[in-house]
Design a protein around this motif. Structure first.
Motif, PDB file in Angstrom:
ATOM      1  N   ASP A  10      -9.477   1.279  -1.059  1.00 48.41           N
ATOM      2  CA  ASP A  10      -8.558   0.149  -0.985  1.00 48.41           C
ATOM      3  C   ASP A  10      -7.143   0.485  -1.461  1.00 48.41           C
ATOM      4  O   ASP A  10      -6.338  -0.407  -1.669  1.00 48.41           O
ATOM      5  CB  ASP A  10      -9.107  -1.040  -1.764  1.00 48.41           C
ATOM      6  N   GLU A  11      -6.816   1.729  -1.602  1.00 48.76           N
ATOM      7  CA  GLU A  11      -5.488   2.116  -2.084  1.00 48.76           C
ATOM      8  C   GLU A  11      -4.598   2.689  -0.983  1.00 48.76           C
ATOM      9  O   GLU A  11      -3.718   3.499  -1.241  1.00 48.76           O
ATOM     10  CB  GLU A  11      -5.623   3.103  -3.238  1.00 48.76           C
ATOM     11  N   ALA A  12      -4.802   2.241   0.252  1.00 54.52           N
ATOM     12  CA  ALA A  12      -4.008   2.749   1.372  1.00 54.52           C
ATOM     13  C   ALA A  12      -2.525   2.451   1.191  1.00 54.52           C
ATOM     14  O   ALA A  12      -1.676   3.275   1.530  1.00 54.52           O
ATOM     15  CB  ALA A  12      -4.507   2.168   2.685  1.00 54.52           C
ATOM     16  N   ASN A  13      -2.188   1.290   0.656  1.00 56.65           N
ATOM     17  CA  ASN A  13      -0.781   0.940   0.475  1.00 56.65           C
ATOM     18  C   ASN A  13      -0.110   1.769  -0.612  1.00 56.65           C
ATOM     19  O   ASN A  13       1.109   1.788  -0.723  1.00 56.65           O
ATOM     20  CB  ASN A  13      -0.622  -0.553   0.176  1.00 56.65           C
ATOM     21  N   GLU A  14      -0.881   2.461  -1.434  1.00 60.10           N
ATOM     22  CA  GLU A  14      -0.327   3.311  -2.475  1.00 60.10           C
ATOM     23  C   GLU A  14      -0.377   4.796  -2.104  1.00 60.10           C
ATOM     24  O   GLU A  14      -0.027   5.655  -2.895  1.00 60.10           O
ATOM     25  CB  GLU A  14      -1.088   3.062  -3.782  1.00 60.10           C
ATOM     26  N   ALA A  15      -0.851   5.072  -0.897  1.00 61.55           N
ATOM     27  CA  ALA A  15      -0.928   6.438  -0.352  1.00 61.55           C
ATOM     28  C   ALA A  15      -1.804   7.356  -1.190  1.00 61.55           C
ATOM     29  O   ALA A  15      -1.577   8.556  -1.264  1.00 61.55           O
ATOM     30  CB  ALA A  15       0.475   7.027  -0.180  1.00 61.55           C
TER      31      ALA A  15
END
Length: 79
Positions: free
Chosen positions: A27-32
């Protein structure tokens, strides 16, 4: 570098005696910082759009390559 750099990090951690590692969460796609399936090559991206694909370094790997690499690295650390 088709996983070579990441594998060197796992090997270095093993040599240093590290017993566990934290890699990323789905779930950390937005944080790369996430590890998940990716486009293998340009045939897997939307037409007319630019995405960096896994074959950008000239080596073709499967879409789940980094998932499997992290799994193998985890197994090595636990040995």
């Amino acid at each position: 570098m088709h996983g070579d750099f990441m594998w060197q990090q796992f090997a270095g951690a093993k040599l240093a005696g590290v017993q566990s590692l934290y890699v990323a969460m789905f779930d950390e796609a937005n944080e790369a910082t996430s590890i998940f399936k990716c486009a293998e090559d340009s045939s897997m991206i939307p037409a007319g759009k630019y995405f960096l694909t896994l074959d950008a370094d000239g080596v073709h790997v499967s879409s789940d390559f980094y998932l499997r690499l992290v799994n193998d690295g985890g197994k090595m650390i636990k040995e």
